[in-house]
Design a protein around this motif. Structure first.
Motif, short mmCIF file in Angstrom:
data_model
loop_
_atom_site.label_atom_id
_atom_site.label_comp_id
_atom_site.label_asym_id
_atom_site.label_seq_id
_atom_site.Cartn_x
_atom_site.Cartn_y
_atom_site.Cartn_z
N PRO A 11 18.27 9.42 -81.94
CA PRO A 11 16.49 9.68 -81.74
C PRO A 11 16.12 8.15 -81.37
O PRO A 11 16.55 7.18 -82.12
N ILE A 12 14.99 8.10 -80.62
CA ILE A 12 14.09 6.89 -80.41
C ILE A 12 12.95 6.71 -81.32
O ILE A 12 12.20 6.09 -81.32
N GLY A 13 13.02 7.71 -82.26
CA GLY A 13 11.72 7.70 -83.21
C GLY A 13 12.02 9.21 -84.02
O GLY A 13 11.53 8.95 -85.04
N GLY A 85 18.30 5.51 -78.97
CA GLY A 85 18.54 5.77 -77.72
C GLY A 85 19.86 5.84 -77.20
O GLY A 85 20.84 5.96 -77.98
N SER A 86 20.32 5.68 -75.87
CA SER A 86 21.58 5.75 -75.15
C SER A 86 22.25 4.43 -75.30
O SER A 86 21.82 3.43 -74.79
N PRO A 87 23.56 4.75 -75.95
CA PRO A 87 24.26 3.36 -75.93
C PRO A 87 24.73 3.05 -74.49
O PRO A 87 24.64 3.67 -73.59
N ALA A 88 24.66 1.68 -74.34
CA ALA A 88 24.99 1.04 -73.09
C ALA A 88 23.90 0.80 -72.06
O ALA A 88 23.92 0.24 -70.99
N ILE A 89 22.79 1.37 -72.34
CA ILE A 89 21.55 0.87 -71.72
C ILE A 89 20.79 -0.10 -72.25
O ILE A 89 20.06 0.20 -73.46
N SER A 90 20.92 -1.41 -71.95
CA SER A 90 20.37 -2.54 -72.59
C SER A 90 20.80 -2.77 -73.83
O SER A 90 19.89 -3.27 -74.73
N ASP A 91 22.03 -2.46 -74.12
CA ASP A 91 22.40 -2.75 -75.47
C ASP A 91 24.03 -2.93 -75.26
O ASP A 91 24.42 -2.92 -74.04
N PRO A 92 24.80 -3.63 -76.28
CA PRO A 92 26.24 -4.10 -75.89
C PRO A 92 27.17 -3.09 -75.61
O PRO A 92 28.09 -3.25 -75.34
N CYS A 114 16.90 8.81 -74.24
CA CYS A 114 16.89 7.15 -73.45
C CYS A 114 15.35 7.11 -73.44
O CYS A 114 14.45 7.73 -72.62
N ALA A 115 14.96 5.85 -74.02
CA ALA A 115 13.46 5.20 -73.93
C ALA A 115 13.04 5.05 -72.49
O ALA A 115 12.08 5.41 -72.09
N ALA A 116 13.83 4.63 -71.47
CA ALA A 116 13.40 4.51 -70.00
C ALA A 116 13.41 5.94 -69.46
O ALA A 116 12.01 5.96 -68.71
N PHE A 159 10.63 -1.29 -67.24
CA PHE A 159 10.98 -2.63 -68.01
C PHE A 159 11.15 -2.23 -69.63
O PHE A 159 10.16 -1.41 -69.97
N TYR A 160 11.81 -2.85 -70.27
CA TYR A 160 11.80 -2.94 -71.76
C TYR A 160 10.98 -4.36 -72.10
O TYR A 160 11.13 -5.14 -71.60
N GLU A 161 10.27 -4.08 -73.09
CA GLU A 161 9.54 -5.07 -73.61
C GLU A 161 9.21 -4.98 -75.31
O GLU A 161 8.71 -4.24 -75.92
N GLU A 188 5.64 3.57 -78.48
CA GLU A 188 6.10 4.39 -79.81
C GLU A 188 6.29 5.84 -79.43
O GLU A 188 5.96 6.71 -80.02
N LEU A 189 7.08 5.97 -78.36
CA LEU A 189 7.47 7.38 -78.00
C LEU A 189 8.11 7.99 -78.87
O LEU A 189 9.02 7.64 -79.74
N THR A 190 7.82 9.32 -79.04
CA THR A 190 8.15 10.39 -79.99
C THR A 190 8.09 10.20 -81.40
O THR A 190 8.31 11.05 -82.35
N GLU A 216 6.92 -0.26 -80.21
CA GLU A 216 7.91 -0.53 -79.16
C GLU A 216 7.15 0.16 -77.87
O GLU A 216 6.40 1.11 -77.51
N TYR A 217 7.50 -0.83 -76.77
CA TYR A 217 6.86 -0.36 -75.60
C TYR A 217 8.18 -0.32 -74.38
O TYR A 217 8.98 -1.15 -74.08
N VAL A 218 7.78 0.57 -73.50
CA VAL A 218 8.21 0.62 -72.11
C VAL A 218 7.18 0.43 -71.18
O VAL A 218 6.18 1.09 -71.15
N1 SAM Z 1 19.65 2.01 -75.24
C1 SAM Z 1 18.33 2.32 -75.76
C2 SAM Z 1 17.71 3.40 -74.68
O1 SAM Z 1 17.86 3.19 -73.65
O2 SAM Z 1 16.82 4.29 -75.31
C3 SAM Z 1 17.21 0.97 -75.51
C4 SAM Z 1 17.76 -0.06 -76.34
S1 SAM Z 1 16.78 -1.72 -76.14
C5 SAM Z 1 17.55 -2.73 -77.22
C6 SAM Z 1 15.33 -1.37 -77.14
C7 SAM Z 1 14.05 -1.36 -76.28
O3 SAM Z 1 13.90 0.21 -75.94
C8 SAM Z 1 12.85 -1.48 -77.20
O4 SAM Z 1 12.64 -2.97 -77.11
C9 SAM Z 1 11.66 -0.76 -76.44
O5 SAM Z 1 11.42 -1.76 -75.00
C10 SAM Z 1 12.48 0.62 -75.85
N2 SAM Z 1 12.36 1.45 -76.84
C11 SAM Z 1 13.28 2.21 -77.86
N3 SAM Z 1 12.45 3.04 -78.50
C12 SAM Z 1 11.27 3.13 -78.18
C13 SAM Z 1 10.20 4.28 -78.39
N4 SAM Z 1 10.29 4.93 -79.48
N5 SAM Z 1 9.12 3.69 -77.72
C14 SAM Z 1 9.21 3.11 -76.70
N6 SAM Z 1 9.86 2.19 -76.21
C15 SAM Z 1 10.99 2.15 -77.02
#
Ligand code: SAM
Length: 279
Positions: A11-13, A85-92, A114-116, A159-161, A188-190, A216-218
């Motif tokens: 979960p992303i939140g 979120g999803s492993p391998a998307i902007s992480d090792p 996946c946040a994106a 973009f992630y930021e 702060e999705l979800t 957290e922002y997308v």
């Molecule tokens: N692998 C993860 C994915 O794709 O969901 C993302 C990993 S990356 C290291 C973390 C970034 O994802 C954060 O800096 C932010 O930009 C975004 N993110 C993760 N959770 C989020 C959320 N709940 N709301 C908005 N952006 C989020």
């Protein structure tokens, strides 16, 4: 017999977003490779799962990747999770997938948060074609090159930021895309304070100066819009009309055909034809 690598999204939140299949995979794997074992332990406790954990993150991925691969080649199954979120998307995780694939180890990706993609779907921007741009580099040269390569990008960009870098990123994006470019700040999705701010780059920057970014922002940024088609000269329209009518088309059909040929609205051609006739 070699084992298997499972990519398990978390979960992303909202913890409720863990799927039954993800929980089952975590429970059945021989071990879990986690970006931050403390974060993953909280999730496992929530799910009532006890499992051996190894850490796998940016600064130990070269050494740990080989160790994990070794265990998989001995026949063990590994579930890979990132912080969220999803492993391998902007992480090792990306590197471990490549390592396993090159060693002929089967990799199974379980679909999930996946946040994106979550941000894109709620952004209200065009979703038909999009590109994922991840984090912009903080190093000036590659950051400028990255943004410069996107000047002509027509697809929606994701973009992630991090919140403390948001203001500078918006400023830089304005230099390359212009202050009027639409953006959806998906925050702060979800989570409890989920928010989607649909505005322009200029509007987003102004908001940042009033309300300091938190959470957290997308960033979902609209692509470059198509340039409006140049309006042909009235004389060209009239010449096209006349040539069609000389070929035997009625005035009405010639107007319709001219609009089609010159990619103009029918009423614009009609107006030119009427004006011409009255002069
Ligand atoms: N692998 C993860 C994915 O794709 O969901 C993302 C990993 S990356 C290291 C973390 C970034 O994802 C954060 O800096 C932010 O930009 C975004 N993110 C993760 N959770 C989020 C959320 N709940 N709301 C908005 N952006 C989020």
């Amino acid at each position: 017999m070699s084992g298997m690598l499972y990519l398990v999204p978390t979960p992303i939140g909202n913890l409720g977003d863990i799927s039954q299949r993800c929980a089952q995979t975590l429970a059945q794997a021989d071990f879990i490779a986690a970006e931050d074992t403390r974060v993953t332990l909280k999730l496992l406790n929530h799910l009532g799962i006890k499992k051996s954990l190894v850490s796998y993150y940016e600064h130990n991925k070269a050494v740990q990747g080989e160790k994990i691969l070794g265990r998989i080649l001995e026949g063990q199954t590994c579930a890979l999770v990132s912080d969220a979120g999803s492993p391998a998307i902007s992480d090792p995780g990306e590197d471990l997938v490549r390592l396993c694939a090159q060693a002929g180890v089967p990799v199974c990706a379980i679909p999930g948060p996946c946040a994106a993609v979550t941000a894109l779907s709620i952004s209200a921007q065009a979703t038909g074609r999009f590109c994922f741009e991840g984090f912009l580099s903080t190093a000036g040269k590659s950051r400028r090159e990255h943004l410069d390569s996107l000047r002509e990008e027509k697809r929606t960009m994701i973009f992630y930021e991090a919140p403390h870098k948001l203001e500078a990123t918006l400023q830089d994006m304005i230099s390359y895309f212009g202050a009027d470019r639409p953006i959806s700040l998906c925050r702060e999705l979800t989570k409890l304070h989920e928010e989607v701010i649909r505005t322009t780059l200029g509007g987003a920057l102004e908001r940042c100066s009033q309300i300091p970014p938190k959470g957290e922002y997308v960033l979902v940024v609209a692509g470059l819009p198509d340039a409006p088609a140049a309006m042909p000269e009235a004389a060209d329209v009239t010449a096209h009309l006349s040539s069609l009518m000389e070929q035997g088309l009625s005035r009405k059909d010639a107007i319709r055909q001219t609009a089609k040929d010159l990619k103009l609205p029918k009423n614009a051609v009609y107006e030119i034809a009427t004006k011409e006739a009255s002069e």
